[in-house]
Design a protein around this motif. Structure first.
Motif, PDB file in Angstrom:
ATOM      1  N   CYS A 177      -0.346   8.154  10.824  1.00 29.17           N
ATOM      2  CA  CYS A 177      -1.415   7.632   9.696  1.00 29.17           C
ATOM      3  C   CYS A 177      -2.105   9.142   9.037  1.00 29.17           C
ATOM      4  CB  CYS A 177      -2.635   6.624  10.219  1.00 29.17           C
ATOM      5  SG  CYS A 177      -3.145   5.635   8.823  1.00 29.17           S
ATOM      6  N   LYS A 178      -2.293   8.978   8.002  1.00 30.84           N
ATOM      7  CA  LYS A 178      -2.996  10.200   7.254  1.00 30.84           C
ATOM      8  C   LYS A 178      -4.555  10.210   7.067  1.00 30.84           C
ATOM      9  CE  LYS A 178       1.346  11.425   4.427  1.00 30.84           C
ATOM     10  NZ  LYS A 178       1.828  11.652   3.250  1.00 30.84           N
ATOM     11  N   GLU A 179      -4.682   8.741   7.298  1.00 21.08           N
ATOM     12  CA  GLU A 179      -6.608   8.726   6.895  1.00 21.08           C
ATOM     13  C   GLU A 179      -6.936   8.437   8.253  1.00 21.08           C
ATOM     14  OE1 GLU A 179      -9.251   7.269   5.481  1.00 21.08           O
ATOM     15  OE2 GLU A 179      -7.874   7.441   4.495  1.00 21.08           O
ATOM     16  N   CYS A 180      -6.528   8.228   9.757  1.00 18.49           N
ATOM     17  CA  CYS A 180      -6.731   8.202  11.258  1.00 18.49           C
ATOM     18  C   CYS A 180      -6.197   8.451  11.913  1.00 18.49           C
ATOM     19  CB  CYS A 180      -7.224   6.535  11.385  1.00 18.49           C
ATOM     20  SG  CYS A 180      -5.753   5.687  12.162  1.00 18.49           S
TER      21      CYS A 180
ATOM     22  N   VAL B 160       2.260   4.927  13.575  1.00 18.77           N
ATOM     23  CA  VAL B 160       1.863   3.405  13.191  1.00 18.77           C
ATOM     24  C   VAL B 160       3.737   4.155  12.850  1.00 18.77           C
ATOM     25  CG1 VAL B 160       1.507   2.514  10.504  1.00 18.77           C
ATOM     26  CG2 VAL B 160      -0.087   4.503  11.158  1.00 18.77           C
ATOM     27  N   SER B 161       4.238   2.717  13.061  1.00 18.37           N
ATOM     28  CA  SER B 161       5.843   2.363  12.769  1.00 18.37           C
ATOM     29  C   SER B 161       5.874   2.842  11.430  1.00 18.37           C
ATOM     30  CB  SER B 161       6.178   1.152  13.138  1.00 18.37           C
ATOM     31  OG  SER B 161       7.460   0.377  12.490  1.00 18.37           O
ATOM     32  N   THR B 162       7.343   2.918  11.287  1.00 17.53           N
ATOM     33  CA  THR B 162       7.635   3.446   9.853  1.00 17.53           C
ATOM     34  C   THR B 162       8.092   2.191   9.115  1.00 17.53           C
ATOM     35  OG1 THR B 162       9.731   3.383  10.700  1.00 17.53           O
ATOM     36  CG2 THR B 162       8.247   5.196  10.304  1.00 17.53           C
ATOM     37  N   GLN B 163       8.483   1.117   9.670  1.00 17.49           N
ATOM     38  CA  GLN B 163       8.749  -0.262   9.237  1.00 17.49           C
ATOM     39  C   GLN B 163       7.123  -1.057   8.867  1.00 17.49           C
ATOM     40  OE1 GLN B 163      10.775  -2.054  12.126  1.00 17.49           O
ATOM     41  NE2 GLN B 163      12.653  -1.075  11.136  1.00 17.49           N
ATOM     42  N   ALA B 164       6.357  -0.741   9.287  1.00 15.32           N
ATOM     43  CA  ALA B 164       4.406  -1.206   8.528  1.00 15.32           C
ATOM     44  C   ALA B 164       4.249  -1.074   7.073  1.00 15.32           C
ATOM     45  CB  ALA B 164       3.289  -0.511  10.184  1.00 15.32           C
TER      46      ALA B 164
ATOM     47  N   CYS C 113      -1.144   0.367   8.259  1.00 14.59           N
ATOM     48  CA  CYS C 113      -2.378   1.122   9.717  1.00 14.59           C
ATOM     49  C   CYS C 113      -2.948  -0.169  10.116  1.00 14.59           C
ATOM     50  CB  CYS C 113      -3.160   2.336   8.893  1.00 14.59           C
ATOM     51  SG  CYS C 113      -3.758   3.475  10.682  1.00 14.59           S
ATOM     52  N   PRO C 114      -2.844  -0.703  11.984  1.00 14.31           N
ATOM     53  CA  PRO C 114      -3.608  -1.022  11.952  1.00 14.31           C
ATOM     54  C   PRO C 114      -4.426  -0.986  12.905  1.00 14.31           C
ATOM     55  CG  PRO C 114      -1.443  -0.151  14.359  1.00 14.31           C
ATOM     56  CD  PRO C 114      -1.370   0.498  12.471  1.00 14.31           C
ATOM     57  N   SER C 115      -4.523   0.575  13.139  1.00 14.51           N
ATOM     58  CA  SER C 115      -6.047   1.506  12.832  1.00 14.51           C
ATOM     59  C   SER C 115      -7.307   0.416  12.216  1.00 14.51           C
ATOM     60  CB  SER C 115      -6.524   2.031  13.534  1.00 14.51           C
ATOM     61  OG  SER C 115      -5.326   2.225  14.985  1.00 14.51           O
ATOM     62  N   CYS C 116      -7.231   1.000  11.024  1.00 16.63           N
ATOM     63  CA  CYS C 116      -7.781   1.452  10.015  1.00 16.63           C
ATOM     64  C   CYS C 116      -7.161   0.621   9.059  1.00 16.63           C
ATOM     65  CB  CYS C 116      -7.501   2.798   9.293  1.00 16.63           C
ATOM     66  SG  CYS C 116      -6.389   3.899   8.288  1.00 16.63           S
ATOM     67  N   GLY C 117      -6.156  -0.170   8.277  1.00 14.50           N
ATOM     68  CA  GLY C 117      -6.141  -0.851   7.474  1.00 14.50           C
ATOM     69  C   GLY C 117      -5.089  -0.492   6.182  1.00 14.50           C
ATOM     70  N   ILE C 118      -5.221   0.882   6.095  1.00 11.53           N
ATOM     71  CA  ILE C 118      -4.088   1.811   4.982  1.00 11.53           C
ATOM     72  C   ILE C 118      -3.073   2.072   5.086  1.00 11.53           C
ATOM     73  CG2 ILE C 118      -4.338   3.545   5.946  1.00 11.53           C
ATOM     74  CD1 ILE C 118      -5.211   4.918   3.489  1.00 11.53           C
ATOM     75  N   LYS C 119      -2.762   1.536   3.360  1.00 10.12           N
ATOM     76  CA  LYS C 119      -1.461   1.336   3.228  1.00 10.12           C
ATOM     77  C   LYS C 119      -0.392   2.381   3.651  1.00 10.12           C
ATOM     78  CE  LYS C 119      -1.938  -3.331  -0.018  1.00 10.12           C
ATOM     79  NZ  LYS C 119      -1.329  -3.722  -1.653  1.00 10.12           N
ATOM     80  N   ILE C 120       0.161   2.046   3.733  1.00  7.82           N
ATOM     81  CA  ILE C 120       1.927   2.831   4.398  1.00  7.82           C
ATOM     82  C   ILE C 120       2.584   3.543   3.095  1.00  7.82           C
ATOM     83  CG2 ILE C 120       3.458   3.852   6.109  1.00  7.82           C
ATOM     84  CD1 ILE C 120       0.489   3.509   7.091  1.00  7.82           C
ATOM     85  N   LYS C 121       2.701   4.677   2.214  1.00 10.43           N
ATOM     86  CA  LYS C 121       3.874   4.477   1.647  1.00 10.43           C
ATOM     87  C   LYS C 121       4.662   4.532   2.124  1.00 10.43           C
ATOM     88  CE  LYS C 121       0.055   6.774  -1.349  1.00 10.43           C
ATOM     89  NZ  LYS C 121      -0.644   8.308  -2.132  1.00 10.43           N
TER      90      LYS C 121
END
Length: 159
Positions: A6-9, A13-17, A20-28
């Motif tokens: 995750c770029k934030e935390c 994170v899975s590439t299909q998510a 992020c399950p930890s911080c909740g930021i959307k994965i681009k």
């Protein structure tokens, strides 16, 4: 299924998510190279189709004078082109009938075809014969064009 950080935390994170399950930021999601190339090619094709350099005269433009036709073939060519223009604008191209077609050359209008045509309308009935004047790019139909010159005057001058 691959894992990325995750770029934030920094959590994995899975590439299909979607987030992020930890911080909740959307994965681009990165766009694939193939999809990018398809978008570029389609953009170029649309741009080229919209920027056609072929000059087409509007119905209100007066036909410019051209060289006098050298032979009967050129007179027949303008008749064939006029028939194509009329058939392409008809609701039922197969129903178009022509009569009294002539070719003429004048200094004012150049090489033109004049005549009458009849075609089916959207309801399947014939409209009745209408006069036309045409060259290779412009078509004038009696009662259908908004022009600076009345159709009857153009008919007298060109036909």
């Amino acid at each position: 299924m691959a894992l990325i950080n995750c770029k934030e935390c920094g959590a994995q994170v899975s590439t299909q998510a979607k987030a992020c399950p930890s911080c909740g930021i959307k994965i681009k999601k990165n766009i694939s190279l193939g999809a990018f190339l398809v978008i570029i090619i389609l953009s170029i094709l649309v741009f080229r189709a919209c920027s056609d350099d072929t000059p087409v005269k509007k119905a209100g433009d007066v036909m410019s004078s051209q060289e006098e036709p050298r032979n009967n073939e050129e007179k027949l060519d303008v008749q064939i082109l006029a028939k194509r223009l009329i058939k392409n604008s008809a609701k039922d191209p197969e129903s178009v009938e022509f009569r009294n077609i002539t070719s003429n050359f004048t200094e004012k209008f150049g090489n033109v075809a004049c005549g009458e045509f009849n075609a089916k309308n959207g309801f399947g009935g014939y409209n009745g014969f209408k006069r036309f004047i045409a060259n290779d790019k412009t078509l004038f139909v009696d009662g259908e064009n908004n022009t600076n010159i009345p159709f009857d005057k153009m008919w007298i001058d060109a036909c």
